[in-house]
Scaffold this motif. Structure first.
Motif, PDB file in Angstrom:
ATOM      1  N   PHE A   1       4.026   8.410   5.479  1.00 56.04           N
ATOM      2  CA  PHE A   1       5.043   7.362   5.351  1.00 56.04           C
ATOM      3  C   PHE A   1       5.236   7.004   3.878  1.00 56.04           C
ATOM      4  O   PHE A   1       4.295   7.004   3.086  1.00 56.04           O
ATOM      5  CB  PHE A   1       4.624   6.115   6.142  1.00 56.04           C
ATOM      6  CG  PHE A   1       4.465   6.362   7.612  1.00 56.04           C
ATOM      7  CD1 PHE A   1       5.551   6.242   8.467  1.00 56.04           C
ATOM      8  CD2 PHE A   1       3.237   6.745   8.140  1.00 56.04           C
ATOM      9  CE1 PHE A   1       5.412   6.488   9.827  1.00 56.04           C
ATOM     10  CE2 PHE A   1       3.086   6.984   9.490  1.00 56.04           C
ATOM     11  CZ  PHE A   1       4.176   6.866  10.344  1.00 56.04           C
ATOM     12  N   THR A   2       6.476   6.698   3.520  1.00 61.70           N
ATOM     13  CA  THR A   2       6.809   6.336   2.146  1.00 61.70           C
ATOM     14  C   THR A   2       7.903   5.279   2.160  1.00 61.70           C
ATOM     15  O   THR A   2       8.539   5.047   3.194  1.00 61.70           O
ATOM     16  CB  THR A   2       7.289   7.581   1.370  1.00 61.70           C
ATOM     17  OG1 THR A   2       7.430   7.246  -0.008  1.00 61.70           O
ATOM     18  CG2 THR A   2       8.633   8.080   1.892  1.00 61.70           C
ATOM     19  N   ILE A   3       8.106   4.623   1.022  1.00 64.92           N
ATOM     20  CA  ILE A   3       9.248   3.728   0.890  1.00 64.92           C
ATOM     21  C   ILE A   3      10.513   4.586   0.899  1.00 64.92           C
ATOM     22  O   ILE A   3      10.588   5.585   0.184  1.00 64.92           O
ATOM     23  CB  ILE A   3       9.172   2.907  -0.409  1.00 64.92           C
ATOM     24  CG1 ILE A   3       7.894   2.059  -0.437  1.00 64.92           C
ATOM     25  CG2 ILE A   3      10.409   2.017  -0.567  1.00 64.92           C
ATOM     26  CD1 ILE A   3       7.787   1.035   0.682  1.00 64.92           C
ATOM     27  N   ARG A   4      11.490   4.217   1.699  1.00 69.28           N
ATOM     28  CA  ARG A   4      12.715   5.011   1.778  1.00 69.28           C
ATOM     29  C   ARG A   4      13.470   4.916   0.454  1.00 69.28           C
ATOM     30  O   ARG A   4      13.847   3.810   0.035  1.00 69.28           O
ATOM     31  CB  ARG A   4      13.604   4.520   2.925  1.00 69.28           C
ATOM     32  CG  ARG A   4      14.803   5.444   3.191  1.00 69.28           C
ATOM     33  CD  ARG A   4      15.518   5.043   4.470  1.00 69.28           C
ATOM     34  NE  ARG A   4      16.239   3.792   4.300  1.00 69.28           N
ATOM     35  CZ  ARG A   4      17.468   3.686   3.794  1.00 69.28           C
ATOM     36  NH1 ARG A   4      18.113   4.774   3.401  1.00 69.28           N
ATOM     37  NH2 ARG A   4      18.051   2.507   3.693  1.00 69.28           N
TER      38      ARG A   4
ATOM     39  N   MET B   1      15.075   3.784  -5.301  1.00 74.04           N
ATOM     40  CA  MET B   1      13.854   2.992  -5.375  1.00 74.04           C
ATOM     41  C   MET B   1      12.663   3.747  -5.950  1.00 74.04           C
ATOM     42  O   MET B   1      11.664   3.151  -6.327  1.00 74.04           O
ATOM     43  CB  MET B   1      13.488   2.448  -3.988  1.00 74.04           C
ATOM     44  CG  MET B   1      14.288   1.237  -3.577  1.00 74.04           C
ATOM     45  SD  MET B   1      14.078  -0.195  -4.690  1.00 74.04           S
ATOM     46  CE  MET B   1      15.476  -0.002  -5.800  1.00 74.04           C
ATOM     47  N   ARG B   2      12.750   5.076  -6.038  1.00 75.32           N
ATOM     48  CA  ARG B   2      11.678   5.842  -6.683  1.00 75.32           C
ATOM     49  C   ARG B   2      11.875   5.921  -8.187  1.00 75.32           C
ATOM     50  O   ARG B   2      11.036   6.469  -8.903  1.00 75.32           O
ATOM     51  CB  ARG B   2      11.632   7.260  -6.106  1.00 75.32           C
ATOM     52  CG  ARG B   2      11.224   7.352  -4.650  1.00 75.32           C
ATOM     53  CD  ARG B   2      11.298   8.778  -4.161  1.00 75.32           C
ATOM     54  NE  ARG B   2      12.661   9.322  -4.294  1.00 75.32           N
ATOM     55  CZ  ARG B   2      13.052  10.496  -3.808  1.00 75.32           C
ATOM     56  NH1 ARG B   2      12.177  11.254  -3.176  1.00 75.32           N
ATOM     57  NH2 ARG B   2      14.290  10.914  -3.948  1.00 75.32           N
TER      58      ARG B   2
ATOM     59  N   VAL C   1       0.832  -1.204   0.000  1.00 73.17           N
ATOM     60  CA  VAL C   1       0.000   0.000   0.000  1.00 73.17           C
ATOM     61  C   VAL C   1       0.868   1.256   0.000  1.00 73.17           C
ATOM     62  O   VAL C   1       0.609   2.205  -0.753  1.00 73.17           O
ATOM     63  CB  VAL C   1      -0.948  -0.012   1.217  1.00 73.17           C
ATOM     64  CG1 VAL C   1      -1.595   1.358   1.409  1.00 73.17           C
ATOM     65  CG2 VAL C   1      -2.014  -1.080   1.039  1.00 73.17           C
ATOM     66  N   VAL C   2       1.899   1.268   0.825  1.00 71.36           N
ATOM     67  CA  VAL C   2       2.757   2.452   0.904  1.00 71.36           C
ATOM     68  C   VAL C   2       3.487   2.665  -0.421  1.00 71.36           C
ATOM     69  O   VAL C   2       3.628   3.802  -0.893  1.00 71.36           O
ATOM     70  CB  VAL C   2       3.763   2.317   2.069  1.00 71.36           C
ATOM     71  CG1 VAL C   2       4.778   3.452   2.037  1.00 71.36           C
ATOM     72  CG2 VAL C   2       3.029   2.311   3.407  1.00 71.36           C
ATOM     73  N   GLU C   3       3.928   1.574  -1.047  1.00 72.20           N
ATOM     74  CA  GLU C   3       4.630   1.721  -2.325  1.00 72.20           C
ATOM     75  C   GLU C   3       3.691   2.204  -3.421  1.00 72.20           C
ATOM     76  O   GLU C   3       4.053   3.082  -4.214  1.00 72.20           O
ATOM     77  CB  GLU C   3       5.253   0.389  -2.743  1.00 72.20           C
ATOM     78  CG  GLU C   3       6.045   0.518  -4.041  1.00 72.20           C
ATOM     79  CD  GLU C   3       6.455  -0.818  -4.620  1.00 72.20           C
ATOM     80  OE1 GLU C   3       7.484  -0.836  -5.306  1.00 72.20           O
ATOM     81  OE2 GLU C   3       5.751  -1.812  -4.404  1.00 72.20           O
TER      82      GLU C   3
END
Length: 390
Positions: A77-80, A103-104, A24-26
């Motif tokens: 919150f996000t993927i680092r 990763m983005r 979900v966060v990704e």
């Protein structure tokens, strides 16, 4: 014994919760905790504990505060982005282009290196990789995955070069077909995968081009040879041994048995015979300007390609056929549509030019590398389990 008995189910439950939150966060992040609770169906307490653990493992990070909502401001919150880096490489005959991303998908560094005199392809790829790492200040050992696009048929193991094209430098592939990947693995401290160039162009088309909203399409592109990247059910189809899509020797008009139906040499040969420039781009420009010779050449090219496309359509019936690489021009798509309407009217064939900007092979390599690096980082964080309770 009772504690051991409980460990298995608890760890399995943690893994399910962690993957749900990561997904979900990704896909939707940055998100606040309330949105993650709603999207996952997990309790507020479970989401809070899972986020705390994933932050501790370095996979998730706080991304500021959302002050635009009713009630108390919520932490997002996000993927680092730096949880892993990925390296994509387009390895040609004379030069290698490599790019490092987070990763983005944000580029960290890019390098283009020409093959030196007597230098092998592996050595040039390594030089490009090191140049990227140096620019970005990233240790090569911290790169999660490298994907190298080559002009060759790559085996189902993504390691073996089954059939090299003439665009690979001499000496790149030995008797077993594993020499290239072995040389790369000996010099690069990261997982390395090889992939066919047209397949990678299809991956790029799937994620950011004409195939973004299509579950099944075929990317048709050429270099030294004509190839098709097949996407079926939203995924690249490589075939049992990695050779799916090698359509360059299908029989066609004006070709002899075993002769390539259309590739770089054939295109240039038709252009030269008509007294036209050797560049496909120049031929396309002349055709758009109304040059009769250029239009006649493109009609002959369209005749050959139409038979290939019709053959593919009768077997796969893709929703879309995309013209990629040097073929990606409306000056060719227009006569090709006309030929298909005339000679293949019963077939449901929709034709488009590529929507990928920049180097499609490199873009596809970056997508493949980043997704695999992400999977490895996510798997490691889930396998590590929640932090021990004090």
């Amino acid at each position: 014994m009772r504690e051991s008995h409980q460990a298995g189910p608890q760890r399995a439950l943690w893994a399910l919760n962690a993957r749900a939150v990561l997904h979900v966060v990704e896909q939707q992040g940055p998100l606040g905790r309330p949105e993650i609770v709603r999207a996952t169906g997990l309790s507020k307490t479970t989401v809070t504990q899972t986020l705390h653990s994933l932050i501790a493992h370095g996979v998730v990070a706080e991304a500021g505060v959302d002050t635009g909502r009713r009630g108390p401001a919520a932490t997002l919150f996000t993927i680092r982005p730096g949880c892993a880096t990925a390296l994509g490489v387009d390895a040609g005959r004379h030069r290698v282009t490599a790019e490092l991303t987070d990763m983005r998908g944000e580029p960290l560094a890019r390098a283009t290196v020409r093959l030196g005199p007597g230098e092998g392809l592996a050595e040039t790829v390594v030089r490009a990789a090191r140049a990227c790492a140096g620019q970005a200040g990233v240790a090569l050992g911290d790169v999660g995955q490298a994907v190298v696009g080559v002009r060759a048929i790559v085996g189902g193991d993504n390691r073996t070069v089954r059939l090299p094209a003439s665009s690979l430098p001499e000496g790149s592939v030995g008797e077993t077909g594993l020499e290239l990947v072995h040389a790369l693995e000996a010099a690069l401290p990261m997982p390395v995968r090889l992939e066919n160039d047209v397949n990678l162009a299809a991956v790029a088309e799937l994620h950011e081009g004409a195939g973004r909203d299509v579950d099944e399409f075929v990317l048709l592109g050429h270099g030294d040879g004509l190839g098709a990247g097949l996407v079926i059910g939203g995924r690249l189809h490589r075939g049992f041994a990695g050779g799916a899509g090698e359509v360059g020797h299908l029989p066609g008009p004006d070709t002899r048995r075993g002769e390539p139906v259309m590739a770089g040499a054939e295109f240039l040969g038709l252009a030269a015979a008509a007294g036209l420039p050797a560049s496909p781009g120049e031929v396309f420009a002349l055709a758009r300007a109304g040059d009769g010779r250029a239009r006649e050449v493109l009609e002959r090219v369209a005749d050959r390609l139409a038979l290939v496309i019709a053959s593919i359509a009768m077997v796969l019936e893709p929703e879309l056929v995309v013209l990629g690489g040097p073929f990606s021009d409306e000056a060719l798509a227009e006569p090709l549509r006309s030929v298909l309407r005339r000679d293949a009217a019963p077939l449901a064939i929709s034709l488009s030019v590529s929507g990928v900007t920049g180097d499609p092979v490199l873009r596809g390599a970056l997508w493949e590398a980043r997704l695999r690096a992400r999977d490895a980082v996510f798997a490691a964080a889930v396998a590590a389990g929640p932090p021990d309770k004090p």
